[in-house]
Design a protein around this motif. Structure first.
Motif, short mmCIF file in Angstrom:
data_model
loop_
_atom_site.label_atom_id
_atom_site.label_comp_id
_atom_site.label_asym_id
_atom_site.label_seq_id
_atom_site.Cartn_x
_atom_site.Cartn_y
_atom_site.Cartn_z
N SER A 74 0.49 -1.09 -0.21
CA SER A 74 0.11 -0.11 0.08
C SER A 74 0.74 1.19 -0.08
CB SER A 74 -1.08 -0.05 0.74
OG SER A 74 0.44 0.14 2.55
N ILE A 75 0.50 2.22 -0.83
CA ILE A 75 1.03 3.32 -0.44
C ILE A 75 0.05 4.52 0.29
CG2 ILE A 75 1.66 5.27 -2.29
CD1 ILE A 75 1.73 3.29 -4.13
N HIS A 76 0.58 5.71 0.78
CA HIS A 76 -0.15 6.38 2.46
C HIS A 76 -0.79 7.57 1.16
CE1 HIS A 76 -1.05 8.22 5.46
NE2 HIS A 76 0.01 9.31 5.11
N ILE A 77 -1.85 7.64 1.78
CA ILE A 77 -2.29 9.25 0.84
C ILE A 77 -2.59 10.00 1.91
CG2 ILE A 77 -3.67 9.88 -0.47
CD1 ILE A 77 -4.93 7.78 -1.55
N PHE A 78 -3.37 9.86 2.98
CA PHE A 78 -2.97 10.88 4.03
C PHE A 78 -4.15 9.88 5.51
CE2 PHE A 78 -7.45 11.24 2.60
CZ PHE A 78 -8.51 10.73 3.32
N ALA A 79 -3.37 10.37 6.44
CA ALA A 79 -3.86 9.92 7.90
C ALA A 79 -4.30 11.58 8.42
CB ALA A 79 -2.63 9.28 8.47
N PHE A 80 -5.25 11.21 9.37
CA PHE A 80 -5.43 12.11 10.09
C PHE A 80 -5.93 11.50 11.69
CE2 PHE A 80 -5.50 14.63 6.15
CZ PHE A 80 -5.30 15.46 6.92
N ASN A 81 -6.12 12.51 12.91
CA ASN A 81 -6.76 11.79 13.85
C ASN A 81 -7.30 12.52 15.09
OD1 ASN A 81 -4.65 12.69 15.02
ND2 ASN A 81 -4.31 11.21 15.92
N ASN A 82 -8.13 12.68 15.17
CA ASN A 82 -8.88 13.74 16.78
C ASN A 82 -9.48 13.14 17.86
OD1 ASN A 82 -10.08 14.93 17.61
ND2 ASN A 82 -11.10 16.38 16.10
N GLY A 83 -8.34 12.51 18.88
CA GLY A 83 -8.04 12.11 20.07
C GLY A 83 -7.50 10.24 19.13
N LYS A 84 -7.12 9.55 20.90
CA LYS A 84 -6.47 8.92 20.36
C LYS A 84 -7.58 7.18 19.02
CE LYS A 84 -3.62 4.98 22.67
NZ LYS A 84 -3.38 4.97 23.96
#
Length: 196
Positions: A74-84
């Motif tokens: 897999s090729i990463h596009i994005f990752a976001f979080n809001n809290g754990k």
């Protein structure tokens, strides 16, 4: 086992792509899929090093369950979080039906891998799943919903959207325990646009 095509989503339970940022800091465009998505406000970008560490945890969990090495393309596009435990990520990977077989059959196999890994690694959890499809900007996506009720009564929700674009599979994963934050991520995916 279809692990070769498994876009890792387990990492959050156990703890650069081609895109440009537009004038709005929450709007992203991915040139591989001509895909525009607006990330909900107050979600923080997860840097690539942290993403790799989380991904490794997911790979380790699958390998432990199946006693088989993961080959992750897999090729990463994005990752976001809001809290754990409220997490929004996307990646893509190669998939050629002439070599790799029927795509829908593979999706079902990957869903089974995810279910079996969670049920094996999280003893005592109650797990419900739903496999369906959803139309997003006139395109049909495979959708897999997994709800995990942990022994401490916390409920973890996971939604995976995936679609084959020629010889590339796009995968979007939403993981949340906060229903309001989950709703924001779901709406973000549902309102995304794929141009020709």
């Amino acid at each position: 086992m279809e692990s070769k095509y498994f876009s890792i989503t387990l990492f959050i339970l156990f703890s650069h792509s081609i895109y440009s940022q537009n004038s709005s800091k929450n709007e992203y465009y991915n040139g591989v899929f001509n895909w525009k998505i607006i990330i909900p406000e107050n979600f923080q970008y997860v840097n690539s090093e942290e993403q790799k560490q989380l991904q490794k945890k997911g790979e380790d969990a699958i390998e432990k369950t199946y006693n088989q090495e993961i080959i992750n393309q897999s090729i990463h596009i994005f990752a976001f979080n809001n809290g754990k435990f409220n997490y929004f990520d996307s990646s893509y990977q190669p998939f050629d039906t002439e070599i790799d077989g029927d795509y829908i059959t593979t999706c079902k196999g990957v869903n089974n891998i995810l279910y079996e890994t969670i049920s094996t690694q999280l003893k005592g959890a109650e797990i419900d799943t739903i496999s369906t499809t959803e139309i997003i900007d006139k395109l049909e996506f495979q959708k897999f919903i997994l709800k995990v009720k942990l022994p401490n009564e916390i409920i973890m929700n996971m939604i995976t959207y995936c679609r084959l674009f020629d010889k590339k599979e796009l995968s979007v994963n939403i993981i949340y325990i906060d229903k309001k934050k989950g709703k924001l991520m779901i709406e973000s995916k549902q309102n995304s646009i794929f141009s020709e």
